[in-house]
Design a protein around this motif. Structure first.
Motif, short mmCIF file in Angstrom:
data_model
loop_
_atom_site.label_atom_id
_atom_site.label_comp_id
_atom_site.label_asym_id
_atom_site.label_seq_id
_atom_site.Cartn_x
_atom_site.Cartn_y
_atom_site.Cartn_z
N CYS A 13 9.86 19.63 -6.88
CA CYS A 13 10.07 19.82 -8.32
C CYS A 13 9.77 21.27 -8.70
CB CYS A 13 9.18 18.86 -9.10
SG CYS A 13 9.35 19.02 -10.90
N PRO A 14 10.69 21.99 -9.30
CA PRO A 14 10.46 23.42 -9.58
C PRO A 14 9.44 23.69 -10.67
CG PRO A 14 12.57 22.74 -10.48
CD PRO A 14 12.05 21.58 -9.68
N TRP A 15 9.25 22.77 -11.63
CA TRP A 15 8.27 23.03 -12.69
C TRP A 15 6.86 22.57 -12.33
CZ3 TRP A 15 12.69 20.03 -13.81
CH2 TRP A 15 12.50 18.66 -13.86
N ASN A 16 6.73 21.84 -11.22
CA ASN A 16 5.41 21.50 -10.68
C ASN A 16 5.59 21.26 -9.19
OD1 ASN A 16 2.94 20.40 -9.89
ND2 ASN A 16 2.64 19.35 -11.85
N THR A 17 5.34 22.28 -8.41
CA THR A 17 5.65 22.22 -6.98
C THR A 17 4.76 21.27 -6.20
OG1 THR A 17 4.29 24.21 -6.66
CG2 THR A 17 6.67 24.53 -6.93
N ASP A 18 3.71 20.72 -6.84
CA ASP A 18 2.93 19.66 -6.19
C ASP A 18 3.64 18.30 -6.28
OD1 ASP A 18 0.90 21.37 -5.47
OD2 ASP A 18 -0.21 21.05 -7.35
N HIS A 19 4.68 18.24 -7.12
CA HIS A 19 5.44 17.00 -7.30
C HIS A 19 6.82 17.15 -6.67
CE1 HIS A 19 2.96 16.12 -11.23
NE2 HIS A 19 2.21 16.16 -10.13
N GLN A 20 7.55 16.04 -6.63
CA GLN A 20 8.91 16.07 -6.13
C GLN A 20 9.85 15.50 -7.18
OE1 GLN A 20 8.30 14.14 -2.21
NE2 GLN A 20 9.08 16.05 -1.35
N LEU A 21 11.12 15.82 -7.03
CA LEU A 21 12.14 15.40 -7.97
C LEU A 21 13.17 14.55 -7.23
CD1 LEU A 21 12.45 16.08 -11.00
CD2 LEU A 21 14.13 17.83 -10.35
N VAL A 22 13.41 13.37 -7.76
CA VAL A 22 14.40 12.46 -7.18
C VAL A 22 15.64 12.46 -8.08
CG1 VAL A 22 14.94 10.03 -6.76
CG2 VAL A 22 12.76 10.97 -6.00
N ARG A 23 16.81 12.58 -7.45
CA ARG A 23 18.06 12.49 -8.21
C ARG A 23 18.77 11.20 -7.85
NH1 ARG A 23 23.53 16.04 -7.28
NH2 ARG A 23 23.03 15.43 -5.14
N ILE A 24 19.19 10.47 -8.87
CA ILE A 24 20.04 9.30 -8.71
C ILE A 24 21.37 9.61 -9.40
CG2 ILE A 24 20.35 6.85 -9.24
CD1 ILE A 24 17.28 6.64 -9.28
N ALA A 25 22.46 9.55 -8.64
CA ALA A 25 23.77 9.95 -9.15
C ALA A 25 24.76 8.80 -9.04
CB ALA A 25 24.29 11.16 -8.37
N LEU A 26 25.58 8.63 -10.07
CA LEU A 26 26.63 7.61 -10.09
C LEU A 26 27.98 8.27 -10.34
CD1 LEU A 26 24.97 4.94 -12.45
CD2 LEU A 26 24.68 5.20 -9.98
#
Length: 631
Positions: A240-253
């Motif tokens: 995650c770019p705004w908190n690099t200790d976290h991750q970002l998951v993308r769900i796309a349809l």
């Protein structure tokens, strides 16, 4: 007991007798001067009943009315309202209507909403009778009275724009809430509305920024579903770019693409607000241009009717084949603005016409164009919602186009579109109209999958907590996912949907468990399957004419990649989400900056055929200049 039976029988006789006292009243509505028939005039009882109808193309109507004397009211666009007393027993009537313009002459100074803050005398001399009336103020004195030019500084009208409050989604511990359920959203009104504010040199109100609509404004190159599936699911993750200790998951349809020649015939009703509040350049004139763009896309098998509402509702154009483009455009061009806003009556009449022209396989849709400022008739959110939900069951969808500024009612229009199984777009310029009705004609008007819901189950072995970015007004109870009676969002031809989750890993960088609360005594953490699954996505959707949903699933394996290494579309969606959170001054914006957003977006521009991603970059630069807190 006999007494109650007698009363019951008496009540039934009264009801039967009352219904038997109705008779048919026929009539013709015509122009008082030319005697030309008036089509689409609304005919109703002013008192003593709920009867309502409208005249056909020959001006004729039939109304079921009670016996006895009646008061009939007839309303038509560009005509004065006619009130007629009908004698008892009369079975036919001719209604003569007097033409009148929607727009009354504007006074030189409108005292009720203008403030005189400065008057300057610029010269004296003989009064000039040929001078424009708006250029001077004359005293009630002889002809030699002085001429005085007035310079009037007008105070701007205070903004009455209205937005529903957004309470941002919080982090949820997976051990407490392993499921996240929500309805998809393909609306994009928030983005174009935010663009309007930024282009005018001001930051938008925080509640005008719906992050999911910002993200879904953009086209993403997701692969269309194969085989019989109407929707495809894709998942991935990155830091995650705004908190690099976290991750970002993308769900796309991605919804199925359908060839334009195979799309069903459209039965459309344009419902246009022509009240006084629409009498501005970026309102009714832009509405005309927007609908003109749509008319050019119509096929001969499509049909269009035009309904307007101001002080009352009326039909400007009965349902007309798409091949008669000139006739449709002439009807649109004739519209003028003036009067109050009976939006509820307009919606009822538009649905009535759509229902009359519905066929077994037609695509039935009312397209409402307004600033949302309803103030006469059915105007409460609850009442309008009930009207639309009832008609939705008949297979008639409602799309909403918002226009204008100053008195814009975003909260009301978003609600109407959501309950009407349709799209919601804000048209701030003709380019947005072109995109809505030309570039994305199929996606705007033709539903491929309805009641689309997502349910995400997080694996506590890898995820300690999560938060859904946006979609605050689309959240559903977990039980709603399997309930086919629960309404949800719809996807049009080729539509894409993107959702982002910010997740906190169950272990920190040293490998130690992360817990915000003490471990629960009776909970067990298990890893399902042999692969490191982060989450499972479940999707439910219905075919447009179906009542039973279909289920799809997709698993996301663990992947620890930098966002700069993520796919181009992922990076673009991330940049837009970060921008939305900055504009909202979100509590979860972390350490993101405009410069970081610009770097992400610039590296994710891709082909950008229509230039929307390049425009986004310019909007970020404008926001950076406007934000006083940015260094």
């Amino acid at each position: 007991m006999k007494k109650y039976l007698f009363l019951l029988l008496l009540s039934c006789l009264v009801v039967i007798q009352a219904s038997a006292q109705l008779h048919s009243l026929t009539g013709t509505v015509q122009d008082k001067q030319t005697h030309a028939p008036i089509a689409g005039a609304v005919v109703s009882l002013k008192k003593g009943g709920q009867a309502l109808t409208h005249s056909d193309k020959k001006g004729r109507f039939t109304l079921q009315v009670p016996d006895g004397p009646l008061t009939l009211q007839v309303i038509a666009p560009n005509y004065e309202t006619a009130t007629i007393q009908i004698k008892a027993g009369l079975s036919s009537v001719v209604v003569n209507m007097t033409p009148v313009s929607f727009v009354s002459p504007k006074p030189i100074i409108q005292a009720e909403d203008r403030t005189l803050s400065e008057v300057m005398v610029t010269g004296y001399g003989q009064a000039n009778a040929a001078a424009p009336a708006g250029d001077m103020v004359r005293n009630a004195a002889p002809p030699y009275a002085a001429k005085r030019r007035m310079v009037i500084s007008r105070s701007p009208r205070p903004s009455t724009e209205d937005y529903s409050p957004i309470n941002e989604n919080d982090f949820h511990a997976v051990t407490d809430q392993p499921l996240s359920t929500f309805s998809i959203d393909v609306d994009r009104a928030a983005y174009s509305n935010v663009r309007r504010f930024l282009n005018q040199g001001s930051l938008p109100p925080q509640d005008a920024v719906r992050v999911e609509e910002m993200i879904n404004y953009f086209d993403y190159n997701y692969k269309a579903p194969a085989g019989k599936d109407l929707v495809a699911i894709y998942t991935d993750m990155a830091v995650c770019p705004w908190n690099t200790d976290h991750q970002l998951v993308r769900i796309a349809l991605k919804a199925k693409q359908v060839d334009a020649g195979k799309l069903p015939a459209s039965n459309l009703v344009f419902l246009i607000d022509v009240s006084g509040s629409m009498d501005e350049e970026n309102k009714l004139p832009l509405v005309k241009r927007a609908f003109s763009a749509l008319v050019q896309q119509l096929r001969p098998q499509d049909r269009v009717a035009v309904v307007v509402y101001a002080g009352a509702a009326g039909v400007v154009l009965p349902s007309t084949p798409g091949s008669e483009k000139k006739k449709i455009l002439e009807a649109m061009e004739s519209l003028q603005a003036g009067g109050s806003t009976a939006g509820g009556e307009g919606i009822k009449l538009a649905y009535k016409i759509a229902l009359e022209n519905r066929t077994a396989k037609s695509n039935n849709r009312v397209i409402l164009a307004t600033d949302g400022d309803f103030n006469v008739g059915a105007s409460s959110d609850g009442e309008l919602q009930r009207i639309i939900e009832k008609e939705r069951q008949e297979g008639i969808f409602l799309s909403v186009l918002g226009f204008g500024m100053g008195n814009y009612k975003d909260n009301k229009l978003e609600l109407l579109a959501d309950k009407g199984n349709g799209n919601y777009a804000y048209i701030d310029n003709f380019e947005e109209a072109r995109r809505t009705f030309v570039t994305e004609f199929g996606g705007t008007l033709f539903t491929v999958a309805k009641d689309v819901k997502l349910q995400v189950e997080f694996n506590p072995a890898f995820v300690q907590s999560y938060r859904l970015v946006g979609y605050e007004n689309r959240l559903l109870a977990n039980e709603d996912f399997n309930n086919d009676k629960k309404d949800a969002g719809d996807m049009g031809v080729g539509h894409t949907v993107t959702a982002l989750y910010e997740i906190v890993s169950s272990k920190d960088k040293t490998g130690k468990p992360v817990n915000w609360v003490d471990p629960l005594k009776y909970q067990q953490t298990t890893v399902v399957g042999s692969r490191p699954e982060v989450l499972t996505v479940k999707l439910r959707y219905k075919q447009p004419d179906a009542d039973k949903s279909q289920l799809m699933e997709q698993v996301l394996p663990y992947n620890n990649q930098e966002v700069t290494a993520a796919p181009e579309d992922f990076r673009m969606a991330t940049a837009v989400a970060a921008f939305g959170q900055l504009l909202r001054n979100s509590a979860y914006k972390g350490n993101i900056s405009y410069d970081t957003i610009l770097q992400l977006a610039s590296g994710a521009k891709g082909d950008d055929t229509e230039g929307y991603r390049a425009e986004f970059i310019q909007l970020v630069k404008k926001a950076r200049l406007l934000n006083k807190d940015e260094e």
